[in-house]
Design a protein around this motif. Structure first.
Motif, mmCIF file in Angstrom:
data_model
loop_
_atom_site.group_PDB
_atom_site.id
_atom_site.type_symbol
_atom_site.label_atom_id
_atom_site.label_comp_id
_atom_site.label_asym_id
_atom_site.label_seq_id
_atom_site.Cartn_x
_atom_site.Cartn_y
_atom_site.Cartn_z
ATOM 1 N N UNK A 155 -12.228 -12.391 -17.961
ATOM 2 C CA UNK A 155 -11.404 -11.296 -18.496
ATOM 3 C C UNK A 155 -11.527 -10.034 -17.648
ATOM 4 N N UNK A 156 -12.757 -9.692 -17.278
ATOM 5 C CA UNK A 156 -12.963 -8.451 -16.518
ATOM 6 C C UNK A 156 -12.429 -8.582 -15.099
ATOM 7 N N UNK A 157 -12.706 -9.713 -14.453
ATOM 8 C CA UNK A 157 -12.243 -9.911 -13.079
ATOM 9 C C UNK A 157 -10.721 -9.977 -13.032
ATOM 10 N N UNK A 158 -10.102 -10.618 -14.010
ATOM 11 C CA UNK A 158 -8.633 -10.667 -14.055
ATOM 12 C C UNK A 158 -8.051 -9.268 -14.100
ATOM 13 N N UNK A 159 -8.629 -8.390 -14.928
ATOM 14 C CA UNK A 159 -8.137 -7.011 -14.999
ATOM 15 C C UNK A 159 -8.242 -6.289 -13.668
ATOM 16 N N UNK A 160 -9.333 -6.539 -12.934
ATOM 17 C CA UNK A 160 -9.492 -5.931 -11.620
ATOM 18 C C UNK A 160 -8.450 -6.457 -10.632
ATOM 19 N N UNK A 161 -8.200 -7.761 -10.690
ATOM 20 C CA UNK A 161 -7.286 -8.380 -9.734
ATOM 21 C C UNK A 161 -5.846 -7.930 -9.983
ATOM 22 N N UNK A 162 -5.496 -7.689 -11.227
ATOM 23 C CA UNK A 162 -4.130 -7.250 -11.530
ATOM 24 C C UNK A 162 -3.786 -5.955 -10.801
ATOM 25 N N UNK A 163 -4.786 -5.087 -10.633
ATOM 26 C CA UNK A 163 -4.534 -3.851 -9.880
ATOM 27 C C UNK A 163 -4.692 -4.062 -8.384
ATOM 28 N N UNK A 164 -5.627 -4.928 -7.985
ATOM 29 C CA UNK A 164 -5.869 -5.150 -6.558
ATOM 30 C C UNK A 164 -4.696 -5.836 -5.869
ATOM 31 N N UNK A 165 -3.991 -6.728 -6.568
ATOM 32 C CA UNK A 165 -2.945 -7.496 -5.910
ATOM 33 C C UNK A 165 -1.746 -6.647 -5.499
ATOM 34 N N UNK A 166 -1.659 -5.436 -6.039
ATOM 35 C CA UNK A 166 -0.578 -4.528 -5.647
ATOM 36 C C UNK A 166 -1.016 -3.517 -4.601
ATOM 37 N N UNK A 167 -2.285 -3.596 -4.168
ATOM 38 C CA UNK A 167 -2.779 -2.638 -3.162
ATOM 39 C C UNK A 167 -2.210 -2.948 -1.786
ATOM 40 N N UNK A 168 -2.264 -1.932 -0.907
ATOM 41 C CA UNK A 168 -1.643 -2.043 0.407
ATOM 42 C C UNK A 168 -2.230 -3.160 1.254
ATOM 43 N N UNK A 169 -3.565 -3.344 1.208
ATOM 44 C CA UNK A 169 -4.168 -4.353 2.080
ATOM 45 C C UNK A 169 -3.766 -5.770 1.656
ATOM 46 N N UNK A 170 -3.510 -5.987 0.371
ATOM 47 C CA UNK A 170 -3.038 -7.294 -0.078
ATOM 48 C C UNK A 170 -1.579 -7.489 0.320
ATOM 49 N N UNK A 171 -0.778 -6.435 0.151
ATOM 50 C CA UNK A 171 0.633 -6.515 0.548
ATOM 51 C C UNK A 171 0.757 -6.765 2.048
ATOM 52 N N UNK A 172 -0.132 -6.137 2.827
ATOM 53 C CA UNK A 172 -0.092 -6.342 4.286
ATOM 54 C C UNK A 172 -0.458 -7.776 4.643
ATOM 55 N N UNK A 173 -1.456 -8.327 3.945
ATOM 56 C CA UNK A 173 -1.842 -9.716 4.211
ATOM 57 C C UNK A 173 -0.699 -10.664 3.881
ATOM 58 N N UNK A 174 0.007 -10.389 2.791
ATOM 59 C CA UNK A 174 1.172 -11.220 2.443
ATOM 60 C C UNK A 174 2.251 -11.115 3.526
ATOM 61 N N UNK A 175 2.427 -9.896 4.021
ATOM 62 C CA UNK A 175 3.500 -9.650 4.988
ATOM 63 C C UNK A 175 3.280 -10.403 6.296
ATOM 64 N N UNK A 176 2.035 -10.607 6.675
ATOM 65 C CA UNK A 176 1.766 -11.317 7.934
ATOM 66 C C UNK A 176 1.633 -12.824 7.709
ATOM 67 N N UNK A 177 1.918 -13.271 6.479
ATOM 68 C CA UNK A 177 1.969 -14.703 6.210
ATOM 69 C C UNK A 177 0.679 -15.344 5.756
#
Length: 279
Positions: A155-177
């Motif tokens: 439960x706690x880790x899921x709450x953290x990940x929900x905010x982390x997945x929208x952060x810039x470094x995650x978006x950048x990783x998605x963008x480079x495939x």
């Protein structure tokens, strides 16, 4: 060094840390402390009261076993079982929490419904049912304690990940495939280790109490291995004539849980950005 400087500024946190380190040190060094065999009794020495400077500083139990030795060796089993359960529950709960938070959708809904279902079942009842079905053993106790703890991590880790997945470094990783698994393991996992560590510290205290409760009911670590809960169960019959048989094992449980809670509370405050900025 900053960690220990901050810890030294907190009396409660330092007290908890010292208690925890003391019990861990005693558990590790037990074979070299020159104590009696915790499983060997002597009917001639049964129910000997505490003699602080004698051969039995904390007295003996109903079959003449040294209580100090049993508490010390019992700490090895208690900390081993609790530590293994915390690690197992933490690994499973952290993985499922990351998966639910990052994947979202049907995966998130299924995993969170599983969490809700397990939360609706009293944890002690669940533990009793599983141990009674599988039989009492160290491995089964570790498994059932881990089964009751993974939901808090998830439960706690899921709450953290929900905010982390929208952060810039995650978006950048998605963008480079980068693949989803690579993002979860390389980018998200390191960022949720701190809350997972705090949860593990607080879960350790709860699991120690649950382990003692299962041992008290005869479903934990089996004789002749010493365990704190079993010592309480064996000594409760003689509480009016041999108070030391239950008092000292009870104090061991209380002090260990107190130490873990004090240190865990400080650890939570230390890693909380709001608390740190206020200091």
């Amino acid at each position: 060094m900053t960690f220990f400087k901050e810890l030294a500024r907190s009396k409660a946190g330092m007290a908890g840390f010292i208690i925890l380190v003391l019990f861990v040190a005693v558990a590790v060094l037990a074979p070299w402390l020159g104590l009696e065999d915790p499983t060997r009794g002597s009917l001639r020495a049964r129910m000997v009261p505490p003699d602080w400077w004698g051969p039995h500083p904390l007295g003996t139990d109903e079959v003449g076993r040294d209580i100090l030795s049993r508490i010390v060796y019992g700490s090895r089993i208690t900390l081993m079982v609790a530590g293994a359960a915390v690690v197992a529950g933490g690994i499973v709960g952290t993985f499922l929490g990351i998966l639910a938070g990052y994947a979202g959708g049907i995966t998130d809904r299924i995993l969170m419904r599983l969490v809700d279902i397990q939360l609706a079942i009293p944890l002690m009842m669940l533990a009793l049912l599983v141990v009674a079905a599988l039989g009492p053993s160290t491995v089964n106790v570790v498994a059932v304690l881990a089964l009751t703890s993974w939901i808090r991590y998830a439960r706690i880790i899921r709450g953290q990940v929900l905010s982390l997945r929208e952060r810039e470094f995650v978006q950048s990783a998605r963008a480079i495939g980068a693949s989803g698994w690579r993002i979860m393991l390389r980018h998200i996992l390191p960022n949720v280790m701190t809350p997972a560590l705090v949860v593990a510290t607080l879960e350790l205290a709860r699991i120690i109490v649950m382990d003692a409760a299962l041992s008290f009911l005869g479903l934990g670590v089996q004789p002749p291995n010493p365990s704190w809960g079993r010592m309480l169960a064996d000594g409760r019959t003689y509480i009016s004539t041999a108070w030391w048989a239950v008092t000292f094992p009870g104090l061991a449980i209380m002090l260990t849980v107190l130490g873990v809670n004090l240190f865990g509370d400080w650890l939570r405050d230390y890693f909380d950005p709001k608390t740190r900025s206020a200091r």
